[in-house]
Write an enzyme that holds these catalytic residues in place. Sequence first.
Site, PDB file in Angstrom:
ATOM      1  N   HIS A 192      10.885  -0.724  -3.609  1.00 28.56           N
ATOM      2  CA  HIS A 192      11.165  -1.998  -2.936  1.00 28.56           C
ATOM      3  C   HIS A 192      12.146  -2.839  -3.745  1.00 28.56           C
ATOM      4  CE1 HIS A 192       7.839  -2.429   0.282  1.00 28.56           C
ATOM      5  NE2 HIS A 192       8.044  -1.151   0.026  1.00 28.56           N
ATOM      6  N   ASN A 214       6.073  -7.173   1.389  1.00 30.81           N
ATOM      7  CA  ASN A 214       5.621  -6.992   0.011  1.00 30.81           C
ATOM      8  C   ASN A 214       4.252  -7.614  -0.271  1.00 30.81           C
ATOM      9  OD1 ASN A 214       8.049  -5.679  -0.639  1.00 30.81           O
ATOM     10  ND2 ASN A 214       9.056  -7.614  -1.156  1.00 30.81           N
ATOM     11  N   ARG A 228       6.022   2.459  -5.483  1.00 32.69           N
ATOM     12  CA  ARG A 228       6.497   1.696  -4.328  1.00 32.69           C
ATOM     13  C   ARG A 228       7.199   0.415  -4.772  1.00 32.69           C
ATOM     14  NH1 ARG A 228       2.756  -1.258   0.124  1.00 32.69           N
ATOM     15  NH2 ARG A 228       4.361  -1.707   1.681  1.00 32.69           N
ATOM     16  N   HIS A 254       4.600   9.209  -0.315  1.00 36.23           N
ATOM     17  CA  HIS A 254       3.506   8.837   0.580  1.00 36.23           C
ATOM     18  C   HIS A 254       2.341   9.816   0.489  1.00 36.23           C
ATOM     19  CE1 HIS A 254       6.002   6.067   3.470  1.00 36.23           C
ATOM     20  NE2 HIS A 254       5.927   5.613   2.233  1.00 36.23           N
TER      21      HIS A 254
END
Length: 304
Positions: A57, A79, A53, A178
């Site tokens: 990001h 975040n 992740r 996910h």
Amino acid sequence: MIILFVPMVHSAGSPPLRFGFYTRSCPGAESIVRRIVRWAVSHNPGIGAGLIRLHFHDCFVRGCDGSVLLKAERDHPANNPGLRGFNVISKAKRRIERTCPNTVSCADILAFAARDSSQILGRINYPIPAGRRDGNVSSFNEVTQNLPSPRLSADQLIQNFARKGLSADEMVTLSGAHSIGRARCSSFSDRLYNDPTLDRNYAASLRATCPVNGGSDPTVAMDPATPNRLDNRYYAELRAGRGLLTTDQTLAESPATRGYVDVNARSYGVAWAAKFGRAMVKMGSIDVLTGNQGEIRRSCSLVN
């Protein structure tokens, strides 16, 4: 182990990323990252999900330039406190700096760590072209403008990923990340009492964990079936109405993306893994800095 071979990609007008970039300048770089990631994930499997992740990001804000490691982006509510793995990247950077100072970028360490996490949690091992340079700008507002909200529709997700050069199929494939990790109740609590697409029994189990009115904000596994395994079971869960976030379940409900979900759910694991590896490499090339652009940070949390 699934070993994938993928084409190199790069931004127009800049030197391309290439495989074996550190073969001569820092031959142990990838091994150092792999050892540190393996140690961290062995103590906490959630760190692997966090590192994947973290790379995502980073790439969606200003490109894959390590800017997510700088204060402005790192402190954004999207975040903080949700993102994990900063300490793993810092530890790898310190170790590499002792061996090869001013050589390996934090952006490349992020890409290596995401790849290594995929291998540990899903036995997906894709080669990573390297040569990214670190940016020296971090923008709080650009996080809001670029990262997809957990409440976007499928059409909005397609548009968001298209702006980064990724197709709808690649977006659905990358959403398979996910299948690991956790999410805070506040990111999906609005679905628990009035969303008919959510499986009734799954909703009841989530309501037992998530408070009705404020208070604490606990986390739950993103994938109730195989929470620590990066695999395509995630798509079967979507088809059964057990997608946790709006952005998960909408993939199975929207005509624009339902077909991709069905294909990924039916795919033999190796086939989906190959798609995931290719999509990760393409994502890792978004707006990269190479050549003389940017810098090689001495500390990942600070510009030089």
